[in-house]
Design an enzyme around this catalytic site. Structure first.
Site, PDB file in Angstrom:
ATOM      1  CD  GLU A 269      -2.624   1.256   2.505  1.00 27.01           C
ATOM      2  OE1 GLU A 269      -3.304   2.545   2.721  1.00 27.01           O
ATOM      3  OE2 GLU A 269      -2.796   0.252   3.386  1.00 27.01           O
ATOM      4  CE  LYS A 401      -4.426 -17.589  13.068  1.00 26.29           C
ATOM      5  NZ  LYS A 401      -3.881 -18.265  14.268  1.00 26.29           N
ATOM      6  CG  ASP A 477      -0.929 -16.301  12.145  1.00 30.99           C
ATOM      7  OD1 ASP A 477      -1.241 -16.084  11.101  1.00 30.99           O
ATOM      8  OD2 ASP A 477      -1.340 -17.352  12.684  1.00 30.99           O
ATOM      9  CG  HIS A 575      -4.089   7.770  -0.283  1.00 33.75           C
ATOM     10  ND1 HIS A 575      -3.963   6.384  -0.193  1.00 33.75           N
ATOM     11  CD2 HIS A 575      -4.063   8.177   1.161  1.00 33.75           C
ATOM     12  CE1 HIS A 575      -3.765   5.840   1.117  1.00 33.75           C
ATOM     13  NE2 HIS A 575      -3.997   6.957   1.806  1.00 33.75           N
TER      14      HIS A 575
END
Length: 590
Positions: A269, A401, A477, A575
């Protein structure tokens, strides 16, 4: 004896030379194709061929655009109408000169080529007129006698098959070729290549080639060379065929608790690293940030069931009784020299009981460690509770998660708070905004806006952006970004409203510096950059706790910079500058 034979009639279609006088020619000569325009015949042919293909290309391109934009094909513009007229004129000429079959074959080929214009944009149409006509130019051009059209061979249509054509890359040896064929035919399981060959790199190469042949899809662009496949065997990834490249940027220095850190961030990104780096600059110029870790414990919660709710409650009372904690700790701690049971929390749902174990895990993230300890306790409990039915080692009360209130309230992994005071001149010069605007924006966006949205642990601007980037770079993770990104960002004007106090509270940062992806070469290098590679030699768990504080400090920098950009109205502009590709995606073939 003379025998007279009956004279047979000659068909009219067959002319026999006789002594009759020749027929007189017509007064008017036969029309020529060149009579259409007062130009040489080759120029006329070239003109109509050019017009034909140009118009066909234009119309098919326009029709493709209409189909993509859901515009009816019968809606015709003036330019399209003129193109249709030109196409009709060229078809009439070509039919008159070459014949219907030839024109049909040309249209068939031009139709195929025009629809593939995105993949063959730079290719030109090549017209091999002589090969189609089957004669030399001397016998076809400039001839006054009408030319009998020769019917060209019809183009053969390639049958469409359901299975794609295999992509075959020659192997380095005949033995490898045989193994690839065996995998393709289903005789050799793909997952067994490492154990059978004893060479992880060779197994990945053979599996990759078999995959390409089975699917008919190329894996070109997915790297195979330059990776240690032995290092992931049995712990990181099964059945590898390559590895994905992710760029790593550096934000910093981040001045945290008096120490400077250069923070690696793996991301695709644009603007993320630059924004976090600006936040680090503002924090550094204001004297740095302070970070405190106030809880450290990984959790696992099995689900068990009894015949009655009363029996489930009896186990709950037993587990939560402080008198039994020492006994349960001894049983639990046998699983590892680093695992230390901290506490047990139970929740009931009818005759089902959910038992949430919390333990310290040293420098490991600790999921496997805590799971082994839980299994030891469950085995022990079966002696006193033989009617206990273990439904699963994880009953989602952990919770791993998944966004869950229990993690947001009770914490999981490392619970950290990080704060800094940003001076007024830094807010103005570096962040291009003011303290009042930041405080108001934080209240209306991160607090009120998130509450209206029903956010669960999401009272921040973009904590998950920074957490994910640091996790990818350091071998954590990535899926645990869900609970690790639980964060509430607070801003307050201090020192008579001149300076800004900003803090982030993150109750469930799940990180480790040993095990899993942390031992891979690239990720290990990023951990080494932060000074937290491997297990701490001084104090068990010190490196993992330090990494958690660095993650929180990086989130603080990212929150500060993004909120400033929004307050100053710079978000879209930045951006557009850093997160926009310069490539023309319309020219990239699918």
């Amino acid at each position: 004896m003379d025998v007279r034979r009956r004279q047979t009639k000659t068909p009219q279609s067959v002319k026999i030379a006789t002594a009759e006088p020749p027929m007189k020619p017509h007064n008017h000569p036969l029309p020529k194709a060149s009579d259409v325009l007062p130009l040489p015949l080759y120029l006329i042919n070239g003109l109509f061929f050019t017009m034909f293909f140009s118009v066909m290309y234009f119309l098919l391109t326009r029709w493709r655009e209409k189909i993509r934009n859901s515009i009816p094909l019968h809606v015709v513009t003036l330019s399209e109408l003129a193109a249709l007229v030109s196409l009709l004129a060229s078809i009439i000429y070509l039919i008159g000169f070459f014949g219907v079959d030839f024109v049909q074959s040309v249209i068939y080929r031009s139709n195929e080529d025009a629809w593939d214009v995105e993949e063959e944009e730079n290719e030109k149409f090549i017209i091999e007129e002589d090969s189609r006509m089957g004669a030399s130019p001397a016998t076809t051009l400039g001839c006054a006698v009408p030319v009998v059209p020769i019917v060209p061979a019809q183009p053969t249509k390639v049958p469409v098959t359901e299975n794609p054509a295999p992509i075959i890359t020659p192997q380095s040896s005949e033995e490898d070729e045989q193994i690839v064929n065996s995998v393709v035919e289903g005789k050799t399981p793909s997952y067994s290549l490492e154990s059978k060959l004893g060479d992880c790199k060779r197994a990945a190469s053979i599996r990759r080639e078999a995959l390409q042949r089975i699917t008919g899809k190329s894996l070109e662009g997915l790297p195979l060379e330059g990776f240690d496949y032995e290092s992931i065997l049995g712990q990181c990834c099964e059945m590898p065929v390559g590895y994905v490249q992710i760029p790593v940027g550096i934000a910093g220095p981040l001045l945290l608790n008096g120490t400077k850190y250069m923070v690696p961030m793996g991301t695709t990104e644009g603007c993320l690293v630059a924004s976090t780096n600006r936040g680090c600059k503002a924090i550094y110029a204001s004297g740095g940030a302070t970070c405190t870790l106030f809880k450290d414990g990984m959790t696992r919660a099995p689900a068990v069931r009894f015949g009655t709710a009363k029996r489930a409650a009896e186990l709950k009372f037993y587990l939560e009784n402080p008198l039994n904690h020492e006994t349960l700790s001894v049983i639990f701690n046998k699983s590892s020299r680093f695992a230390r049971l901290q506490g047990i929390q139970c929740a009931m749902a009818g005759k089902n009981l959910y038992i949430r174990f919390t333990c310290s895990t040293g420098d490991a993230m600790g999921m496997n460690m805590v799971s082994k300890g839980v299994q030891n306790v469950l085995d022990y409990l079966e002696n006193d509770f033989p009617d206990m039915d273990v439904i699963g080692i994880s009953g989602n009360f952990c919770s791993d998660k998944k966004p869950a209130a229990v993690n947001w309230i009770e914490g999981r992994g490392k619970s950290v708070v990080c704060e800094a005071i940003i001076k007024e001149e830094i807010v103005t010069k570096v962040l291009k905004t003011n303290v009042t605007a930041l405080v108001e924006l934080n209240m209306l966006k991160n607090l009120t806006g998130s509450a209206i949205a029903g956010a669960l642990g999401g009272f921040n601007a973009h904590a998950s952006n920074i957490v994910s980037a640091v996790y990818i770079a350091t071998g954590q993770d990535p899926a645990q970004n869900i609970e690790s990104s639980h964060c509430i960002t607070m801003m307050e004007a201090v020192n008579d409203g001149k300076d800004l106090h900003i803090s982030v509270t993150m109750p469930s940062i799940e990180v480790g510096t040993v095990g899993g992806g942390t031992q891979l070469a690239s990720q290990s290098a990023c951990l080494n950059l932060l000074g937290v590679k491997g297990a701490s030699k001084e104090l068990a768990g010190a490196n993992a706790r330090l990494l958690a504080t660095i993650v929180a400090g990086s989130v603080l920098a990212g929150e500060l910079s993004l909120m400033s950009a929004i307050a100053a109205g710079q978000l879209v502009k930045s951006h557009m500058k850093y997160n926009r590709s310069s490539k023309d995606v319309t020219k990239i073939s699918s």
